[in-house]
Scaffold this motif. Structure first.
Motif, PDB file in Angstrom:
ATOM      1  N   GLY A 191      -6.470 -14.268  -1.779  1.00  0.00           N
ATOM      2  CA  GLY A 191      -5.905 -15.512  -1.169  1.00  0.00           C
ATOM      3  C   GLY A 191      -4.247 -15.761  -1.673  1.00  0.00           C
ATOM      4  N   CYS A 192      -3.564 -14.714  -2.162  1.00  0.00           N
ATOM      5  CA  CYS A 192      -2.250 -14.439  -2.604  1.00  0.00           C
ATOM      6  C   CYS A 192      -1.530 -13.509  -1.676  1.00  0.00           C
ATOM      7  CB  CYS A 192      -2.152 -14.288  -3.767  1.00  0.00           C
ATOM      8  SG  CYS A 192      -2.744 -15.538  -4.923  1.00  0.00           S
ATOM      9  N   PRO A 193      -1.186 -13.938  -0.307  1.00  0.00           N
ATOM     10  CA  PRO A 193      -0.735 -13.077   0.586  1.00  0.00           C
ATOM     11  C   PRO A 193       0.631 -12.465   0.373  1.00  0.00           C
ATOM     12  CG  PRO A 193      -0.836 -15.183   1.876  1.00  0.00           C
ATOM     13  CD  PRO A 193      -1.525 -15.285   0.271  1.00  0.00           C
ATOM     14  N   ARG A 194       1.335 -13.172  -0.358  1.00  0.00           N
ATOM     15  CA  ARG A 194       2.835 -12.824  -0.506  1.00  0.00           C
ATOM     16  C   ARG A 194       3.003 -12.084  -1.849  1.00  0.00           C
ATOM     17  NH1 ARG A 194       8.349 -15.237   0.140  1.00  0.00           N
ATOM     18  NH2 ARG A 194       9.330 -15.242  -1.908  1.00  0.00           N
ATOM     19  N   VAL A 195       3.910 -11.173  -1.815  1.00  0.00           N
ATOM     20  CA  VAL A 195       4.142 -10.292  -3.109  1.00  0.00           C
ATOM     21  C   VAL A 195       5.577 -10.758  -3.414  1.00  0.00           C
ATOM     22  CG1 VAL A 195       4.836  -8.156  -3.903  1.00  0.00           C
ATOM     23  CG2 VAL A 195       2.875  -8.156  -2.280  1.00  0.00           C
ATOM     24  N   ASP A 196       5.536 -11.730  -4.566  1.00  0.00           N
ATOM     25  CA  ASP A 196       6.692 -12.309  -5.018  1.00  0.00           C
ATOM     26  C   ASP A 196       7.467 -11.193  -5.548  1.00  0.00           C
ATOM     27  OD1 ASP A 196       6.676 -14.990  -4.138  1.00  0.00           O
ATOM     28  OD2 ASP A 196       6.286 -15.780  -6.409  1.00  0.00           O
ATOM     29  N   ASP A 197       7.113 -10.351  -6.339  1.00  0.00           N
ATOM     30  CA  ASP A 197       7.579  -9.318  -7.098  1.00  0.00           C
ATOM     31  C   ASP A 197       6.916  -8.126  -7.178  1.00  0.00           C
ATOM     32  OD1 ASP A 197      10.350 -10.467  -7.981  1.00  0.00           O
ATOM     33  OD2 ASP A 197       8.762 -12.014  -8.680  1.00  0.00           O
ATOM     34  N   LEU A 198       7.332  -6.909  -6.915  1.00  0.00           N
ATOM     35  CA  LEU A 198       6.577  -5.820  -7.216  1.00  0.00           C
ATOM     36  C   LEU A 198       7.590  -4.695  -7.877  1.00  0.00           C
ATOM     37  CD1 LEU A 198       3.660  -4.538  -7.124  1.00  0.00           C
ATOM     38  CD2 LEU A 198       4.507  -3.401  -5.243  1.00  0.00           C
ATOM     39  N   ALA A 199       7.502  -4.274  -9.025  1.00  0.00           N
ATOM     40  CA  ALA A 199       8.472  -3.123  -9.539  1.00  0.00           C
ATOM     41  C   ALA A 199       7.543  -1.958  -9.791  1.00  0.00           C
ATOM     42  CB  ALA A 199       9.062  -3.800 -10.948  1.00  0.00           C
ATOM     43  N   LEU A 200       8.258  -0.776  -9.380  1.00  0.00           N
ATOM     44  CA  LEU A 200       7.583   0.423  -9.520  1.00  0.00           C
ATOM     45  C   LEU A 200       8.183   0.990 -10.890  1.00  0.00           C
ATOM     46  CD1 LEU A 200       7.626   2.042  -6.011  1.00  0.00           C
ATOM     47  CD2 LEU A 200       6.188   0.475  -6.991  1.00  0.00           C
ATOM     48  N   GLN A 201       6.966   1.537 -11.749  1.00  0.00           N
ATOM     49  CA  GLN A 201       7.266   2.228 -13.169  1.00  0.00           C
ATOM     50  C   GLN A 201       7.363   3.508 -13.343  1.00  0.00           C
ATOM     51  OE1 GLN A 201       4.461  -0.493 -14.924  1.00  0.00           O
ATOM     52  NE2 GLN A 201       6.043  -1.409 -16.196  1.00  0.00           N
ATOM     53  N   ALA A 202       6.548   4.157 -12.612  1.00  0.00           N
ATOM     54  CA  ALA A 202       6.492   5.327 -12.606  1.00  0.00           C
ATOM     55  C   ALA A 202       5.927   6.101 -11.203  1.00  0.00           C
ATOM     56  CB  ALA A 202       5.535   5.889 -13.745  1.00  0.00           C
ATOM     57  N   PRO A 203       6.488   7.182 -10.548  1.00  0.00           N
ATOM     58  CA  PRO A 203       6.056   7.758  -9.488  1.00  0.00           C
ATOM     59  C   PRO A 203       4.750   8.187  -9.566  1.00  0.00           C
ATOM     60  CG  PRO A 203       8.179   8.668  -9.975  1.00  0.00           C
ATOM     61  CD  PRO A 203       7.923   7.996 -11.097  1.00  0.00           C
ATOM     62  N   LEU A 204       3.942   8.554  -8.407  1.00  0.00           N
ATOM     63  CA  LEU A 204       2.529   8.960  -8.721  1.00  0.00           C
ATOM     64  C   LEU A 204       2.312  10.268  -7.940  1.00  0.00           C
ATOM     65  CD1 LEU A 204      -0.822   6.881  -7.878  1.00  0.00           C
ATOM     66  CD2 LEU A 204      -0.453   9.594  -7.627  1.00  0.00           C
ATOM     67  N   ALA A 205       2.407  11.345  -8.824  1.00  0.00           N
ATOM     68  CA  ALA A 205       2.347  12.681  -8.314  1.00  0.00           C
ATOM     69  C   ALA A 205       1.087  13.151  -7.693  1.00  0.00           C
ATOM     70  CB  ALA A 205       3.013  13.575  -8.919  1.00  0.00           C
ATOM     71  N   LEU A 206       0.786  13.706  -6.486  1.00  0.00           N
ATOM     72  CA  LEU A 206      -0.626  13.942  -6.270  1.00  0.00           C
ATOM     73  C   LEU A 206      -0.505  15.537  -6.230  1.00  0.00           C
ATOM     74  CD1 LEU A 206      -0.314  12.024  -2.821  1.00  0.00           C
ATOM     75  CD2 LEU A 206      -1.809  11.563  -4.852  1.00  0.00           C
ATOM     76  N   PRO A 207      -1.816  15.775  -7.241  1.00  0.00           N
ATOM     77  CA  PRO A 207      -2.033  17.278  -7.489  1.00  0.00           C
ATOM     78  C   PRO A 207      -2.382  18.191  -6.272  1.00  0.00           C
ATOM     79  CG  PRO A 207      -3.996  16.097  -7.982  1.00  0.00           C
ATOM     80  CD  PRO A 207      -3.037  15.074  -7.529  1.00  0.00           C
ATOM     81  N   ALA A 208      -1.857  19.456  -6.146  1.00  0.00           N
ATOM     82  CA  ALA A 208      -2.272  20.262  -5.040  1.00  0.00           C
ATOM     83  C   ALA A 208      -3.633  20.440  -4.818  1.00  0.00           C
ATOM     84  CB  ALA A 208      -1.713  21.587  -5.343  1.00  0.00           C
ATOM     85  N   HIS A 209      -4.518  20.512  -5.853  1.00  0.00           N
ATOM     86  CA  HIS A 209      -6.076  20.481  -6.040  1.00  0.00           C
ATOM     87  C   HIS A 209      -6.493  19.064  -6.900  1.00  0.00           C
ATOM     88  CE1 HIS A 209      -5.644  24.247  -4.130  1.00  0.00           C
ATOM     89  NE2 HIS A 209      -4.634  24.516  -5.048  1.00  0.00           N
ATOM     90  N   GLY A 210      -7.599  18.762  -6.199  1.00  0.00           N
ATOM     91  CA  GLY A 210      -8.444  17.624  -7.099  1.00  0.00           C
ATOM     92  C   GLY A 210      -7.560  16.234  -6.553  1.00  0.00           C
ATOM     93  N   ALA A 211      -8.448  15.019  -7.157  1.00  0.00           N
ATOM     94  CA  ALA A 211      -8.097  13.817  -6.636  1.00  0.00           C
ATOM     95  C   ALA A 211      -7.555  13.067  -7.613  1.00  0.00           C
ATOM     96  CB  ALA A 211      -9.428  13.091  -6.121  1.00  0.00           C
ATOM     97  N   VAL A 212      -7.072  11.937  -7.345  1.00  0.00           N
ATOM     98  CA  VAL A 212      -6.354  10.879  -8.385  1.00  0.00           C
ATOM     99  C   VAL A 212      -7.245   9.608  -8.065  1.00  0.00           C
ATOM    100  CG1 VAL A 212      -4.349   9.452  -8.985  1.00  0.00           C
ATOM    101  CG2 VAL A 212      -4.304  12.047  -8.256  1.00  0.00           C
ATOM    102  N   ARG A 213      -7.782   8.886  -9.244  1.00  0.00           N
ATOM    103  CA  ARG A 213      -8.297   7.564  -9.291  1.00  0.00           C
ATOM    104  C   ARG A 213      -7.365   6.701  -8.847  1.00  0.00           C
ATOM    105  NH1 ARG A 213     -13.522   8.811  -7.644  1.00  0.00           N
ATOM    106  NH2 ARG A 213     -14.471  10.034  -9.176  1.00  0.00           N
ATOM    107  N   LEU A 214      -7.362   5.510  -8.268  1.00  0.00           N
ATOM    108  CA  LEU A 214      -6.461   4.334  -7.984  1.00  0.00           C
ATOM    109  C   LEU A 214      -7.413   3.284  -8.711  1.00  0.00           C
ATOM    110  CD1 LEU A 214      -4.674   4.680  -4.664  1.00  0.00           C
ATOM    111  CD2 LEU A 214      -3.424   4.553  -7.143  1.00  0.00           C
ATOM    112  N   GLN A 215      -6.643   2.421  -9.161  1.00  0.00           N
ATOM    113  CA  GLN A 215      -6.988   1.015  -9.847  1.00  0.00           C
ATOM    114  C   GLN A 215      -5.840   0.118  -9.667  1.00  0.00           C
ATOM    115  OE1 GLN A 215      -8.813  -1.067 -13.477  1.00  0.00           O
ATOM    116  NE2 GLN A 215     -10.018   0.521 -12.684  1.00  0.00           N
TER     117      GLN A 215
END
Length: 457
Positions: free
Chosen positions: A77-101
């Protein structure tokens, strides 16, 4: 007794399906209205992410972080993103998965909520990295402006030919899905652009605004001079006042203009009806490949001394102790180092020349910094360096054991079969192990799987 059937599906394990392609499920946290969203991504399950390769690694686009925040905000119920700052890129490995939260915190007194985006490698449950932090708000703001006259009257066309070749030369290897810029115009300091998803089979289901489509809209900045040093490579790292008016777009009309130190974006569908507004987008140079890898989670390793137990049950009675004298208070340091190393070298050469049975264990005191803030003895440390080289050339023939200065522990207590290097501290036997660094040292340039590195000693 017959087997009992277990729970089936997300509901059976207490999760709620979200319908978002990157976030499969959500769960409410007890005692509060905070919500955690979880997902798993990889280049095999989400192959389109391989089309966003920056200076080598495939990175989750900044536009994807924004879409994650918009999806989570809509859910709570908060559809507007007031602010979002990226702190570190997320690199995807050539093999295997990354868990997101994605974690949305409890509602504050003004109705807003804090949000954070995290990831970890699939096989390392302790290596969480925070990639973004921001604030969600319940207000959606005024109606967006339609872009019905297209291209706008008086807008001058600019060429987009060669744009992606120029970007590739700076390390921005965009694949087909991210090459969506079709045409661009300029008028009164603003850039107008047509963008579309090139692949008609690419699914937009579940995304508020497909990250590749929004990313292509930002490529139009390369056709004007709204961003300094664009040719050096720029990535979005901060978003303010973002909101969606429609979902499922495959093509956009976009207006970009400089406002308040950032870039304001208005996006409409092919008929000119509002799709999205972003009050401010800030970009910054991506930096060099080492910086990308370091901040993207490809972290260097470091040596830690940890308590150990014998790796096998072989007896240690075939060792000959070689005591090493450390630095004296008033001696000549350079001369003592040369003498200590020469004496150790002579014993090593004798052992090898005569092919003598058994092993030599060089016992030092304070040669290594096994605990924080320890200052190694320079003479003993030099001997360690020499013997470690001999260990590499003749595995199993030489051992190193370091005691604390003034410690009366017998050398035999520090010798563990299967451990070529040990140290005794506070009565515990420690051995060196490589562990993943949590913090990247300033100036560190770790190497990736495709790099060639020469290691010398």
């Amino acid at each position: 007794a017959p087997p009992v059937a277990g729970p089936v599906g997300l509901a059976g394990v207490g999760l709620t399906a979200t319908g978002h392609p990157l976030l499969g499920a959500s769960v409410e946290l007890p005692g509060t209205d905070a919500v955690a969203f979880t997902g798993s991504i990889s280049l095999s399950t989400h192959p389109w992410l391989a089309d966003h390769a920056i200076l080598g690694p495939a990175l989750l686009p900044g536009t994807a972080f924004l879409d994650l925040a918009l999806a989570a905000g809509e859910h709570v119920g908060c559809p507007r993103v007031d602010d979002l700052a990226l702190q570190a890129p997320l690199a995807l490995p050539a093999h295997g998965a990354v868990r997101l939260q994605v974690r949305v915190e409890a509602t504050e007194s003004d109705g807003r909520r804090q949000i954070g985006v995290y990831s970890r490698p699939q096989d390392d449950e302790h290596a969480w990295t925070q990639h973004a932090i921001g604030v969600l708000a319940p207000e959606t703001g005024p109606e967006s402006e339609a872009l019905t006259e297209w291209p706008p009257p008086g807008a001058e066309p600019v060429s987009v030919d060669g744009l992606y070749d120029d970007l590739a030369a700076t390390g921005f290897a965009y694949g087909p899905l991210f090459r969506g810029l079709r045409a661009a115009w300029v008028r009164d300091g603003a850039v107008y652009a047509d963008v579309a998803l090139p692949d008609e089979t690419a699914s937009v289901a579940g995304y508020g605004l497909h990250p590749a489509l929004l990313d292509a809209a930002l490529h139009a900045l390369g056709c004007a001079h709204l961003v300094e040093d664009w040719k050096d490579g720029q990535l979005p790292f901060a978003w303010t006042g973002a909101r969606l008016h429609a979902v499922g777009a495959r093509a956009l009309r976009v207006r970009l203009r400089a406002e308040n130190g950032g870039i304001a974006l208005t996006a409409a569908d092919a008929g000119g009806q509002p799709v999205a507004d972003i009050e401010g987008i800030r970009l910054r140079p991506v930096g060099d490949a080492g910086t990308v890898r370091a901040t993207a989670g490809v972290r260097p390793s470091r040596v830690e001394w940890i308590p150990v137990v014998p790796a096998d049950d072989r007896a240690a009675d075939d060792v000959t102790v070689v005591p090493v004298t450390g630095r004296t208070a008033d001696g000549d340091l350079a001369a003592e180092v040369r003498a200590g190393v020469a004496a150790a070298l002579a014993r090593i050469q004798e052992q090898l020349a005569d092919d003598r049975p058994g092993r030599l264990v060089f016992v030092t005191r304070g040669a290594v910094a096994a605990l924080p803030d320890e200052a190694p003895d320079p003479v003993a440390a030099a001997v360690w360096g020499l013997v470690r080289s001999a260990q590499s050339e003749h595995p199993g023939r030489f051992l190193l054991a370091d005691l604390e200065p003034g410690d009366g522990t017998p050398a035999s207590a520090a010798v563990l079969p299967g451990e070529p290097q040990t140290a005794v501290r506070d009565g515990q036997v420690l051995a060196p192990r490589l562990v993943r660094s949590v913090d990247v040292p300033a100036g560190a340039v770790p190497f990736g799987a495709d790099d060639v590195v020469l290691v010398t000693g």
